[in-house]
Design a protein around this motif. Structure first.
Motif, PDB file in Angstrom:
ATOM      1  N   GLN A  17      -5.011 -42.616  35.947  1.00  0.00           N
ATOM      2  CA  GLN A  17      -5.569 -41.425  35.330  1.00  0.00           C
ATOM      3  C   GLN A  17      -7.100 -41.421  35.360  1.00  0.00           C
ATOM      4  O   GLN A  17      -7.746 -42.463  35.276  1.00  0.00           O
ATOM      5  CB  GLN A  17      -5.106 -41.342  33.881  1.00  0.00           C
ATOM      6  CG  GLN A  17      -3.608 -41.378  33.705  1.00  0.00           C
ATOM      7  CD  GLN A  17      -3.217 -41.471  32.251  1.00  0.00           C
ATOM      8  OE1 GLN A  17      -3.651 -40.669  31.425  1.00  0.00           O
ATOM      9  NE2 GLN A  17      -2.384 -42.442  31.913  1.00  0.00           N
ATOM     10  N   THR A  18      -7.650 -40.217  35.428  1.00  0.00           N
ATOM     11  CA  THR A  18      -9.106 -40.084  35.403  1.00  0.00           C
ATOM     12  C   THR A  18      -9.690 -40.632  34.102  1.00  0.00           C
ATOM     13  O   THR A  18     -10.855 -41.038  34.075  1.00  0.00           O
ATOM     14  CB  THR A  18      -9.533 -38.609  35.548  1.00  0.00           C
ATOM     15  OG1 THR A  18      -8.888 -37.830  34.533  1.00  0.00           O
ATOM     16  CG2 THR A  18      -9.161 -38.071  36.910  1.00  0.00           C
ATOM     17  N   THR A  19      -8.896 -40.652  33.023  1.00  0.00           N
ATOM     18  CA  THR A  19      -9.383 -41.207  31.764  1.00  0.00           C
ATOM     19  C   THR A  19      -9.778 -42.671  31.912  1.00  0.00           C
ATOM     20  O   THR A  19     -10.574 -43.180  31.138  1.00  0.00           O
ATOM     21  CB  THR A  19      -8.307 -41.087  30.670  1.00  0.00           C
ATOM     22  OG1 THR A  19      -7.048 -41.457  31.215  1.00  0.00           O
ATOM     23  CG2 THR A  19      -8.223 -39.685  30.131  1.00  0.00           C
ATOM     24  N   ASN A  20      -9.224 -43.333  32.911  1.00  0.00           N
ATOM     25  CA  ASN A  20      -9.532 -44.742  33.106  1.00  0.00           C
ATOM     26  C   ASN A  20     -10.349 -45.008  34.365  1.00  0.00           C
ATOM     27  O   ASN A  20     -10.959 -46.065  34.491  1.00  0.00           O
ATOM     28  CB  ASN A  20      -8.244 -45.570  33.174  1.00  0.00           C
ATOM     29  CG  ASN A  20      -8.501 -47.057  33.010  1.00  0.00           C
ATOM     30  OD1 ASN A  20      -9.082 -47.482  32.025  1.00  0.00           O
ATOM     31  ND2 ASN A  20      -8.095 -47.836  33.989  1.00  0.00           N
ATOM     32  N   THR A  21     -10.373 -44.066  35.289  1.00  0.00           N
ATOM     33  CA  THR A  21     -11.036 -44.334  36.573  1.00  0.00           C
ATOM     34  C   THR A  21     -12.385 -43.644  36.755  1.00  0.00           C
ATOM     35  O   THR A  21     -13.166 -44.041  37.617  1.00  0.00           O
ATOM     36  CB  THR A  21     -10.122 -43.889  37.734  1.00  0.00           C
ATOM     37  OG1 THR A  21      -9.902 -42.473  37.664  1.00  0.00           O
ATOM     38  CG2 THR A  21      -8.783 -44.612  37.682  1.00  0.00           C
ATOM     39  N   THR A  22     -12.660 -42.620  35.965  1.00  0.00           N
ATOM     40  CA  THR A  22     -13.884 -41.840  36.164  1.00  0.00           C
ATOM     41  C   THR A  22     -15.144 -42.700  36.153  1.00  0.00           C
ATOM     42  O   THR A  22     -15.991 -42.606  37.052  1.00  0.00           O
ATOM     43  CB  THR A  22     -14.004 -40.736  35.101  1.00  0.00           C
ATOM     44  OG1 THR A  22     -12.905 -39.829  35.239  1.00  0.00           O
ATOM     45  CG2 THR A  22     -15.301 -39.956  35.261  1.00  0.00           C
ATOM     46  N   GLY A  23     -15.279 -43.544  35.133  1.00  0.00           N
ATOM     47  CA  GLY A  23     -16.471 -44.382  35.032  1.00  0.00           C
ATOM     48  C   GLY A  23     -16.621 -45.318  36.213  1.00  0.00           C
ATOM     49  O   GLY A  23     -17.728 -45.499  36.740  1.00  0.00           O
TER      50      GLY A  23
END
Length: 325
Positions: free
Chosen positions: A202-208
Motif C-alpha cells: 500500500q501507498t501508506t507504507n511505500t510513499t516515503g
C-alpha cells in the motif's frame, strides 16, 4: 387515590436515587488493528483514532493484534463484549479471508456490526534499490530472465501485500518464491537491505520510501494514476501491460454483533465527522489514500460493499487454488 399518589411518589423517589446510566462513551475505547505496529493499516488506525477522539469525546487506544492475516484480531473483536468499547479497523482482508482460509473462527457477514468505510489505498509495485530495472518494462524483462529465482515479499499470509502478490503472479504468469513476514515493517526492512527482490504494498507504507529513492518503483496497481509527488510519475498496471489489473486496499470500521443501535449510531456519526477532519484528510492524502465520501460511509452500504468484494475475490482466489492454511 391517595395510595396511588403515594406509590407514584415512592417510585419517583426510588428512580431519582438510582445512579444515572452512563452515557457512551464514559471510558477509553480500544480500536483493534489486526496487524503489527508500523504497518500501513496501523498508520491508518492511528490517524483515525486521533480524528475520532474529539467527536466521540473519548480516548481511543490502539491495540495491535497481528497474526494469521488479520483473522486473530478480527476474531477478538467478534468475540468481544458488544458494548462499543472494542472496535475493529480492518482492510480488504476481511473479505479475502473468506476464500483464503478454509475455516474461520467467525462469520464475516454475521458476527460484526458494519460501521462505515474509511478510505481506499492504492497498491504499488516496488523493488530492492539495487534491482537492475528502472521501469516496468525493464522489470518484465528481468523477471522473464530470472524465473525460479525471484523472491516476492509480503506482510504475512492473508495480508494485503500477500493478496496483491498472488494476483500479480497470476497476471504475469510467473511463479515466485513468496517470503511472508510478520508485518510490513520487517518485509520493507529486508527489501531495503536487498534480502528480497520485489513487493506489492500500500501507498501508506511505500510513499516515503519511493519519494526518498530508497526503493525502485514500477507501477501503481489501481485503475487511475496517483496525483501527488513522485507517485504521479508511476504508470498504472494497466498502462504497463497488465490489462484490467485493479486492486485497491480499502479500510472499514466494525463492532461486535449485538452492539446497541444507539452506540452504533454515535460511532457512525463520529466516523463521518472524522473523515471530514482537515488534519486526517491531510495525513491520508500524504500517504496516497483516498477518503471514502460516498454512500459506503453508511453501515448498510458498507456491508453491501464487503459482500460484493467477497463475491469478487473469492472465485479468483479459489480458481488459483490459493489457500493460506
Amino acid at each position: 387515590m391517595r395510595t396511588s399518589f403515594k406509590l407514584a411518589a415512592s417510585l419517583l423517589a426510588t428512580l431519582a436515587a438510582l445512579p444515572a446510566l452512563a452515557e457512551y462513551p464514559d471510558k477509553p475505547i480500544t480500536l483493534v488493528v489486526p496487524f503489527t505496529a508500523g504497518g500501513p493499516t496501523d498508520k491508518v488506525g492511528r490517524d483515525l483514532a486521533e480524528a475520532l477522539r474529539k467527536p466521540l469525546g473519548a480516548t481511543i487506544i490502539i491495540e495491535n493484534v497481528g497474526g494469521v492475516g488479520g483473522t486473530l484480531g478480527a476474531n477478538k473483536v467478534a468475540k468481544a463484549s458488544p458494548d462499543g468499547y472494542t472496535l475493529l479497523l480492518h482492510h480488504i482482508g476481511i473479505a479475502s479471508a473468506t476464500a483464503l482460509y478454509r475455516t474461520l473462527p467467525y462469520k464475516t457477514l454475521e458476527d460484526f456490526e458494519y460501521l462505515g468505510m474509511v478510505n481506499e489505498v492504492p497498491m504499488t509495485l516496488i523493488g530492492r534499490p539495487d534491482l537492475p530495472a528502472n521501469s516496468y518494462a525493464d522489470l518484465a524483462k528481468w523477471m522473464a530472465a530470472n524465473k525460479g529465482k525471484i523472491n516476492l515479499a509480503n506482510a504475512g499470509v492473508g495480508s494485503a501485500s500477500h493478496l496483491c502478490g498472488l494476483l500479480f503472479q497470476q497476471a504475469v504468469q510467473i511463479d515466485m518464491t513468496t517470503v511472508p513476514y510478520k508485518g510490513t515493517a520487517p518485509a520493507m526492512n529486508d527489501l531495503l537491505g536487498s534480502q528480497v527482490d520485489i513487493m506489492c504494498d500500500q501507498t501508506t507504507n511505500t510513499t516515503g520510501q519511493i519519494e526518498s529513492g530508497k526503493v525502485k518503483a514500477f507501477a501503481v496497481m489501481s485503475s487511475k494514476r496517483l496525483t501527488s509527488g513522485a507517485l504521479a510519475k508511476l504508470p498504472t498496471a494497466d498502462e504497463s501491460g497488465l490489462k484490467g489489473f485493479n486492486l485497491t486496499i480499502w479500510h472499514g470500521l466494525y463492532a461486535p454483533k449485538g452492539t446497541p443501535k444507539a452506540v452504533l449510531d454515535k460511532v457512525n456519526t463520529a466516523l463521518r465527522a472524522a473523515l471530514k477532519d482537515a488534519d486526517f484528510q491531510k495525513r491520508q492524502a500524504a500517504l496516497g489514500a483516498v477518503i471514502v465520501a460516498d454512500g459506503r460511509v453508511a453501515p448498510a452500504e458498507h456491508k453491501k460493499f464487503v459482500e460484493a468484494e467477497i463475491n469478487k475475490l473469492g472465485p479468483v482466489i479459489k480458481a488459483a487454488g490459493i489457500y493460506a492454511d
